[in-house]
Design an enzyme around this catalytic site. Sequence first.
Site, PDB file in Angstrom:
ATOM      1  N   HIS A 129     -22.744   7.154 -47.198  1.00 18.21           N
ATOM      2  CA  HIS A 129     -22.779   5.705 -47.647  1.00 18.21           C
ATOM      3  C   HIS A 129     -23.098   5.101 -46.567  1.00 18.21           C
ATOM      4  O   HIS A 129     -23.996   3.796 -47.044  1.00 18.21           O
ATOM      5  CB  HIS A 129     -21.317   5.302 -48.619  1.00 18.21           C
ATOM      6  CG  HIS A 129     -21.741   4.314 -49.110  1.00 18.21           C
ATOM      7  ND1 HIS A 129     -20.832   4.241 -50.821  1.00 18.21           N
ATOM      8  CD2 HIS A 129     -22.406   3.817 -50.015  1.00 18.21           C
ATOM      9  CE1 HIS A 129     -21.186   2.911 -51.173  1.00 18.21           C
ATOM     10  NE2 HIS A 129     -22.299   2.746 -51.139  1.00 18.21           N
TER      11      HIS A 129
ATOM     12  N   ILE B  49     -11.139  -1.337 -49.545  1.00 17.59           N
ATOM     13  CA  ILE B  49     -11.294  -0.051 -51.007  1.00 17.59           C
ATOM     14  C   ILE B  49     -13.062   0.440 -50.395  1.00 17.59           C
ATOM     15  O   ILE B  49     -13.861  -1.340 -49.896  1.00 17.59           O
ATOM     16  CB  ILE B  49     -11.496  -0.200 -52.667  1.00 17.59           C
ATOM     17  CG1 ILE B  49     -10.215  -0.725 -52.653  1.00 17.59           C
ATOM     18  CG2 ILE B  49     -12.533   0.342 -53.117  1.00 17.59           C
ATOM     19  CD1 ILE B  49      -9.435  -0.416 -54.003  1.00 17.59           C
ATOM     20  N   GLU B  50     -13.558   1.056 -50.699  1.00 18.90           N
ATOM     21  CA  GLU B  50     -15.267   1.392 -50.140  1.00 18.90           C
ATOM     22  C   GLU B  50     -16.051  -0.178 -51.029  1.00 18.90           C
ATOM     23  O   GLU B  50     -16.866   0.321 -49.801  1.00 18.90           O
ATOM     24  CB  GLU B  50     -15.401   2.895 -50.764  1.00 18.90           C
ATOM     25  CG  GLU B  50     -16.775   3.285 -51.138  1.00 18.90           C
ATOM     26  CD  GLU B  50     -16.826   5.211 -50.718  1.00 18.90           C
ATOM     27  OE1 GLU B  50     -15.780   5.754 -50.687  1.00 18.90           O
ATOM     28  OE2 GLU B  50     -17.665   5.208 -50.818  1.00 18.90           O
ATOM     29  N   GLY B  51     -15.917  -0.439 -52.051  1.00 18.04           N
ATOM     30  CA  GLY B  51     -17.250  -0.799 -52.756  1.00 18.04           C
ATOM     31  C   GLY B  51     -17.246  -2.343 -51.577  1.00 18.04           C
ATOM     32  O   GLY B  51     -18.041  -2.698 -52.514  1.00 18.04           O
TER      33      GLY B  51
END
Lengths: 324, 254
Positions: A129, B49-51
């Site tokens: 990512h 959190i990754e987002g």
Amino acid sequence: MGDPALRPAEWDFVAARRRLEAKPKSAGEKLTSIDDAAARVTEGDRVAVGGCLFSRTPLALVREILRARRRGLTLVRNLMCTEGELMMAAGAVERVMTAWMSIGLPWGVSKVMRHYVESGAVALEEWSHLALGLRFRAAAMGVPFLPALTMLGSDLVAVGGMKTVADPYSGETLAAVPALFPDVALLHVHRADRFGNSQIDGYPHMDADIARAAATVLVTTEELVTDDETRRHPDRTVIPGFLVDALVHVPFGSFPHECYGLYHADFDHFAEYTASIDARGPEAAVGEYLARYVYGPPTWDDYLELFGGERLARQRAAARELTA
Amino acid sequence: MTVTASELLAVQGSRQLRDDTTVFAGVGVPLLAAALAQQRHAPKLTMVIEGGIIGPRIKPGRLPISTNEMRAAYRAQMLPGITDTFLFAQRGFLDYGFMGGAQIDQHGNVNTSVLGPDYWKPKVRLPGTGGANDIASLCKEVIILTAHEKRRFVARVDFVTSPAWLDGGDSRRRAGLPFGGVSRVVTTLGVFGFDPETRRMRLDALHPGVTREQVREQTGFPLLEAPEISVTEPPTADELAMLRALDPERRFLG
């Protein structure tokens, strides 16, 4: 830009820069129709998609590109959701570059992805990512790579052909994450003026980097605001108008995906969609879905009518509650 | 009510987190573990959190199902964008990262990409790394939370999506990862660490009622054993009540 000779390697920063220098960077009118915007995507393009998973996905643009029956595309998105599935089932993509693909935990591993990737019909090139984010950022910075500490030692290195570089100061080994210059960026934003100056609420995802990385930038916006509005809150602008090639005003332009603060993703719709795939298999089920939602309704308004105003209002209320 | 596998993992996972720290948490059990720690013993824990979300509040009954959706961002303190969120970890600001995976091997490497020997012709294509590779590469300490099954615990993963100790010894360091690594594997049978020299997985503690034989049966490689194998404290009524209040619809607790 359909000529492969004009499509440089992903990391070719010199060619990418020449391409940008040759392009008009106008402060003028960008507002156009969705089909005119989508027509700027040509056969074989490397297309980067903004938003993330089912958040702020430029679905109206994706739908129009599918309606234009584009083929041979490479789709790049950090986390891929139903837009990737529709592209695969429609035969529009031959390669996807992503860190993760499926809808989300409750719906399990994407059967559509499994079908098209396991059969070899579509190649899935996996990057971490952060690495994908740095690929866009390197391109946004106009450099061929960025040093980083991620992906090293993993089998992902060989998949994308990433190289390493020795730190000239300490001698440490670093990942040399290559730039990725897309031919086209598809983005959906909360508000823009007709010159393309764009503002995003909530999580920014990677959109600002993608806009700077791509040769051509297509934007849809929930709200069309005046020049005066932009100038009243210039600190909110994340994409300046001179980067933007085409702008289309498309309220609910991500639906059934979410748009932060405006509407919540329609999980019931995802459940119906995946139930149909479970029952009839990816090709038949997504084929029917494409006929009903993509090829059938001539306009985005016709498309939204399939969901109905009540459902849109419900999803709007859910979003307001979470961001109040 | 009996304790489900997910409840056991969430409680045991939460106990791994100390106060005054930061944790990279994915949705599902990891987020529940972090939220439980924050409520119970680590009020000064920050969840990331990754987002692209820092310091959210978890709204009971409204647990997010994705790392980038409005529920995950509920009352967050900052929304910095995804790349910049991971760069906090690269800089060294993230103490813990939680991970799961389809396969995990004797050196803690995790596979969430493909099953089968050929990446380009996979027998089973899995969703992929998402941010797991980055978490495994960049956090100070990685904790794996997983069901303990023989098909998951393999001698060598088909594909190293997320690097732990790679081939053991100093191979992680030699690959260019001078920091981090998997410190703990918390499973439905016990808690595992790694030998500091060989970096092979080692049984440290068993959950109450679990035997070494059961662990061996469910593990596809020879395990090292700590000189003294302890028994974990079972989830307390207090912990379970807090956890169940977070997920009243039991969407993640099973």
